[in-house]
Design an enzyme around this catalytic site. Structure first.
Site, PDB file in Angstrom:
ATOM      1  N   LYS A  90       0.843  -1.201   0.000  1.00 29.32           N
ATOM      2  CA  LYS A  90       0.000   0.000   0.000  1.00 29.32           C
ATOM      3  C   LYS A  90       0.867   1.236   0.000  1.00 29.32           C
ATOM      4  O   LYS A  90       1.798   1.357   0.800  1.00 29.32           O
ATOM      5  CB  LYS A  90      -0.875   0.010   1.273  1.00 29.32           C
ATOM      6  N   LYS A 114       5.303   3.590   8.478  1.00 29.84           N
ATOM      7  CA  LYS A 114       4.137   4.456   8.649  1.00 29.84           C
ATOM      8  C   LYS A 114       2.851   3.617   8.651  1.00 29.84           C
ATOM      9  O   LYS A 114       2.000   3.762   9.523  1.00 29.84           O
ATOM     10  CB  LYS A 114       4.098   5.462   7.490  1.00 29.84           C
ATOM     11  N   LYS A 126       5.457   2.048  -2.911  1.00 29.59           N
ATOM     12  CA  LYS A 126       5.402   3.379  -3.517  1.00 29.59           C
ATOM     13  C   LYS A 126       5.645   3.218  -5.005  1.00 29.59           C
ATOM     14  O   LYS A 126       6.245   2.239  -5.445  1.00 29.59           O
ATOM     15  CB  LYS A 126       6.484   4.288  -2.919  1.00 29.59           C
ATOM     16  N   ASP A 166       0.003  10.727  -4.466  1.00 27.18           N
ATOM     17  CA  ASP A 166       1.072  11.405  -3.744  1.00 27.18           C
ATOM     18  C   ASP A 166       1.260  12.702  -4.544  1.00 27.18           C
ATOM     19  O   ASP A 166       0.320  13.132  -5.237  1.00 27.18           O
ATOM     20  CB  ASP A 166       2.347  10.547  -3.689  1.00 27.18           C
ATOM     21  N   ASN A 241      -2.600  19.684  -1.058  1.00 28.98           N
ATOM     22  CA  ASN A 241      -3.637  18.949  -0.348  1.00 28.98           C
ATOM     23  C   ASN A 241      -3.425  18.946   1.160  1.00 28.98           C
ATOM     24  O   ASN A 241      -4.333  19.192   1.947  1.00 28.98           O
ATOM     25  CB  ASN A 241      -3.539  17.499  -0.831  1.00 28.98           C
ATOM     26  N   SER A 381      -6.949   5.927   3.798  1.00 28.11           N
ATOM     27  CA  SER A 381      -6.932   5.018   2.644  1.00 28.11           C
ATOM     28  C   SER A 381      -7.305   3.603   3.087  1.00 28.11           C
ATOM     29  O   SER A 381      -8.048   2.901   2.402  1.00 28.11           O
ATOM     30  CB  SER A 381      -5.542   4.987   1.998  1.00 28.11           C
TER      31      SER A 381
END
Ligand code: 2IT
Length: 449
Positions: A90, A114, A126, A166, A241, A381
């Protein structure tokens, strides 16, 4: 430092010399884990650390797309499935000109710990591209996203790997990416991406979640210091954001963002950003993401060109929310001299390691690390994935409440982990330890592979 930890850091420095951001994040995380390795000799035996710095899988692919004038372009795409020990891979996709392996790897490594901190079952990943979204038309972005997904769709899925946004990837891009995934697979698997639009399975509060979560985390830090958010003046960098979410939640809770920095300089608005100013920022960003000066022109406030707001004295909290290595040693010295008490990282790795260690060593400053502070984004998410798999929709209030609880818990487990190892109120080490422990133990229990 534990000798095994030291040897793996040394190995990464040698093996990844051309990827300084990745070396930096490994050093940062592993500098906190010696006490765990000391306490678990079986981890060294299973070579947990060296396995942890090697992505389970990382691949690169070609992305061809046609611009509006009929010219073909070739970009590079990546996905790094870094660690899947505690859940499906993820993590976001970054579209930015400067993207290369070292950026994707650093972000994937950081994401692993994280995601672990959120308490939800998500592995770390990522991806992204060196595609430069600046100045591209909608149609160009759509064609790029369709081509990107055509290369990627075989290797992701709701139980395999779940990308999200991102930098350079927002709701529009996720929409085009999901459209192409659905077209290619011919199934309704909207749990394959998060950050979706509300009409096709997106979660309420996801766009605001990272910024909101950061402010909730700040509230926990303040509570620990017998302080409150009421009346606090905040200086941030970035008004994307995340920065925008901070401004909005801060205003809602009686604080105010009085400084914000962009690529062209910084704004000082002593009244704080709230109300219609928040809408203006959205418009300004959509028209031209590289300049925040129009805000100063519109509201008659100060604009300082070509500078960052690190070192200003008339604030209570600094929150770097722009990008990696925004705060270097030079800025850190100014921050220390300013007398501001709270340094709350928000962007991924916004502080160089020397600057971060310098700030942590200052007596009067509380430092909070981004992998904890910004975890509410990926946390929501995770909540979006739950809603998709259960085919239901939570209200904004429900999601916001779960986000708040998640941030309270992340702060709590970080503080407790540091306490357990006799480190006092060290949120940086605490987050590393708490995030690391779960991943290491999951890897250990699953055997060596
Ligand atoms: O850095 C991050 O945590 C993100 N870009 C969000 C990742 C996600 O999967 O929501």
């Amino acid at each position: 430092m534990n000798a095994y930890v030291e040897s793996v850091i040394e190995y990464v420095k040698q093996a990844h010399a051309s990827e300084p951001e990745f070396v930096q994040t490994v050093e940062e995380v592993f500098s906190s884990v010696s006490p765990i390795i000391d306490a678990h000799p079986e981890y060294e035996k299973a070579d947990i650390l060296k396995r942890m710095v090697e992505p389970e899988r990382m691949f690169t692919f070609r992305v061809n797309w046609m611009d509006d004038n009929g010219n073909w372009h070739t970009n590079r795409g990546w996905r790094c499935q870094f660690n899947g020990a505690i859940g499906p891979f993820k993590g976001g996709l970054r579209f930015q000109k400067n993207v290369y392996e070292g950026i994707i790897k650093f972000l994937g490594f950081e994401q692993t710990f994280k995601n672990s901190l959120t308490g939800l079952p998500m592995g770390g990943a990522k991806g992204g591209s060196d595609f430069d979204p600046a100045g591209k038309s909608d149609a160009e972005v759509m064609r790029f996203c369709q081509s990107f997904m055509t290369a990627l769709y075989r290797y992701i899925g709701p139980d395999v790997d779940v990308p999200a946004g991102d930098m350079g990837v927002g709701g529009r891009e996720i929409g085009y990416l999901y459209g192409q995934y659905r077209r290619l697979k011919g199934v309704w698997e909207n749990g394959v991406l998060t950050g979706k639009g509300l009409t096709y399975g997106g979660s309420l509060i996801r766009p605001e979640a990272t910024g909101y979560g950061a402010v909730y985390y700040l509230c926990e830090v303040l509570k620990h210091e017998n302080d409150t958010i009421e009346g606090k003046r905040i200086a941030i960098s970035g008004y994307g954001n995340v920065g925008w979410g901070i401004m909005k939640k801060a205003a809602e809770l009686g604080a105010k963002v009085t400084y914000f920095a962009g690529p062209d300089g910084y704004i000082h608005d002593p009244d704080g950003v709230s109300g219609e100013k928040l809408d203006f920022i959205l418009e300004m960003r959509a028209k031209d993401p590289m300049h925040c000066k129009p805000y100063a022109d519109k509201y008659g406030v100060e604009f300082v060109p070509g500078a960052k707001c690190w070192g200003v004295k008339d604030v209570d909290v600094y929150m770097p929310a722009a990008t990696q290595n925004d705060v270097t040693m030079e800025s850190a010295e100014k921050i220390a001299a300013s007398g501001v008490k709270y340094y709350i990282e928000v962007a991924n790795m916004p502080t160089t390691n020397d600057a971060l260690n310098f700030l942590r060593a200052q007596d009067g400053i509380v430092v909070a690390p981004s992998k904890a502070v910004n975890a509410g984004g990926v946390g929501v998410s995770g909540l979006e994935m739950s809603q998709n798999s259960e085919r239901l929709v939570w209200t904004a209030e429900e999601v916001d409440e779960k986000l708040k609880q998640m941030m309270v818990n992340i702060h709590k487990v970080s503080a407790e982990a540091a306490e357990e190892y006799g480190l006092g109120y060290d949120l940086v080490a605490g987050a590393n330890i708490a995030g690391f422990k779960k991943v290491a133990q999951a890897m250990y229990e699953q055997g060596v592979f």
